[in-house]
Design an enzyme around this catalytic site. Structure first.
Site, PDB file in Angstrom:
ATOM      1  N   CYS A 112       0.808  -1.227   0.000  1.00 54.15           N
ATOM      2  CA  CYS A 112       0.000   0.000   0.000  1.00 54.15           C
ATOM      3  C   CYS A 112       0.838   1.272   0.000  1.00 54.15           C
ATOM      4  O   CYS A 112       0.319   2.355  -0.269  1.00 54.15           O
ATOM      5  CB  CYS A 112      -0.948   0.018   1.197  1.00 54.15           C
ATOM      6  SG  CYS A 112      -2.168  -1.289   1.139  1.00 54.15           S
ATOM      7  N   HIS A 248      -3.088   7.599   2.260  1.00 57.49           N
ATOM      8  CA  HIS A 248      -3.572   6.304   1.780  1.00 57.49           C
ATOM      9  C   HIS A 248      -4.915   6.020   2.459  1.00 57.49           C
ATOM     10  O   HIS A 248      -5.069   6.204   3.662  1.00 57.49           O
ATOM     11  CB  HIS A 248      -2.544   5.221   2.127  1.00 57.49           C
ATOM     12  CG  HIS A 248      -3.057   3.840   1.902  1.00 57.49           C
ATOM     13  ND1 HIS A 248      -3.716   3.465   0.757  1.00 57.49           N
ATOM     14  CD2 HIS A 248      -3.033   2.732   2.693  1.00 57.49           C
ATOM     15  CE1 HIS A 248      -4.048   2.197   0.835  1.00 57.49           C
ATOM     16  NE2 HIS A 248      -3.664   1.724   2.004  1.00 57.49           N
ATOM     17  N   ASN A 278     -10.110   0.390   0.314  1.00 61.55           N
ATOM     18  CA  ASN A 278      -8.638   0.411   0.232  1.00 61.55           C
ATOM     19  C   ASN A 278      -8.215  -0.128  -1.136  1.00 61.55           C
ATOM     20  O   ASN A 278      -8.386  -1.315  -1.414  1.00 61.55           O
ATOM     21  CB  ASN A 278      -8.076  -0.454   1.367  1.00 61.55           C
ATOM     22  CG  ASN A 278      -6.553  -0.478   1.407  1.00 61.55           C
ATOM     23  OD1 ASN A 278      -5.894  -0.098   0.446  1.00 61.55           O
ATOM     24  ND2 ASN A 278      -6.007  -0.936   2.510  1.00 61.55           N
TER      25      ASN A 278
END
Ligand code: UT7
Length: 359
Positions: A112, A248, A278
């Protein structure tokens, strides 16, 4: 003359099919209220096309916004942890689909944190003169790694792509401070087991993301806040100098904690987690594109990118945006329409991992 690296183009591509919290209530023991209060997520997208198709569209939009010919791109960096294949790297598919005949191309996997790792890397390539016009993509098809009987993971992740064009300039722009970290000793608290080359033929087609959510959560809160604070200090900015935090989008509570540490009002924090969940490497370039389109990135803005994820990696960058916040060009292309329902798109996952029979 000092060389800098400026973001000159931006674009995103989201597949149209939505998997809502209400849909998830039909397949796992969960509910909209739990998902919303614990994560901030309402919906995520499920792709009907390969990741490189999403990447191609996001990239075409970014290249149009930058007003450059695709032949001018001399490097493609594709941040992803869900490549279509390992050999070739997914970046090769993207290069071919774009017809970027003068580019080198590589995948970069920092989970990520991949987009921020990629951004800092590309900024250095451009500043050093190793590249002039770089396409940095973040794309994920995480739905392929989801076990939709595991309520601790399947509510979180979705598919999508974002891209930026980064070009050399003599005006001050780009990375003003950066942090890239990892704690590989804790990697197994967020991983997809047996997805590699430990034994010949060991890549497991049933591999899926497994996670100790609360442990990852605690570490993410500390690492994202520390890294963000550090890059702002490196940049020589006061907290008041930050125009927008682009975090993020993994969990709204993690984002809120980072914003609290930086003493940022909600108007200085970009959130779209409710819409996409996500999307790992894709989340920051999608957020950046939407922030620019919403008029939330002023000319020469001071931005903070901040991320945490598998690895366990974290990264942050203090970023001086360029002068221009309007695209030079816009393209009308869209992803092909899908004639399949969300359940039809998820059928391969149900075939592998099963599907719960809820009473
Ligand atoms: O991209 C970076 C990587 N990922 C992340 O950053 C994710 C980090 N983690 C998180 O976002 C959060 O930990 C979650 C949203 C995954 C979970 O939130 P939490 O507040 O940490 O909950 P928890 O894991 O401590 O679980 C609390 C309870 C448990 O029940 P008991 O043991 O208290 O009875 C879980 O079994 O909630 C239960 N639970 C659920 N309940 C309804 C877990 N998942 C669900 C669910 N629906 N989907």
């Amino acid at each position: 003359m000092t060389r800098y690296a400026e973001i000159t183009g931006w674009g995103k591509a989201l597949p149209p099919t939505v998997l809502s919290n209400a849909d998830l209530e039909l397949i796992v023991e969960t509910n909209d209220d739990w998902i919303t209060t614990r994560s901030g997520i309402k919906e995520r997208r499920i792709s009907h096309v390969p990741a490189s198709d999403m990447a191609e569209l996001a990239a075409r939009r970014a290249v149009a916004a930058a007003g450059v010919d695709i032949e001018a791109v001399d490097m493609i960096v594709n941040a992803t942890c869900t490549p279509e294949s390992i050999i070739p790297a997914s970046a090769s598919y993207i290069q071919a689909k774009l017809g970027a005949v003068n580019a080198g191309a590589m995948d970069l996997n920092a989970n990520c944190s991949g987009f921020v790792y990629g951004y800092v890397t590309v900024d250095s390539l451009v500043r050093s003169g190793a590249a002039d016009t770089v396409l940095l993509v973040g794309v994920e098809r995480l739905s392929r790694l989801m076990d939709y009987t595991d309520r601790t993971t399947c509510i979180l992740f979705g598919d999508g792509a974002g891209a930026v064009v980064i070009q050399s300039t003599d005006r001050e722009a780009g990375v003003c401070g950066s942090e890239m970290g990892v704690d590989g000793t804790m990697a197994d608290i967020l991983c997809a087991p047996n997805d590699g080359t430990i034994e010949p033929g060991s890549a497991d087609p049933r591999t899926r993301i497994v996670m100790n959510g609360s442990d990852v959560f605690r570490r993410a809160v500390t690492a994202m806040a520390d890294a963000s604070e550090s890059v702002v200090r490196q940049a020589g900015w006061g907290l008041d100098d930050i125009d927008l935090l682009l975090p993020h989008q993994a969990n709204q509570r993690i984002i809120d904690a980072t914003a609290r540490r930086l003493k940022l009002a909600p108007s200085k924090v970009f959130l779209n987690i409710h819409a996409y969940g996500n999307t790992s490497s894709a989340s920051i370039p999608i957020a950046l594109t939407e922030a620019i389109e919403a008029g939330r990135v002023p000319s020469r803005a001071n931005l903070v990118f901040s991320a945490f994820g598998g690895g366990l990696t974290w990264a942050a960058a203090a970023v001086r945006f360029g002068e221009r916040v309007e695209p030079l060009g816009v393209i009308e292309d869209e992803l092909p329409k899908s004639d399949r329902t969300v359940w039809e798109l998820l059928q391969p996952n149900f075939d592998y991992f099963g599907r719960l029979e809820l009473a």
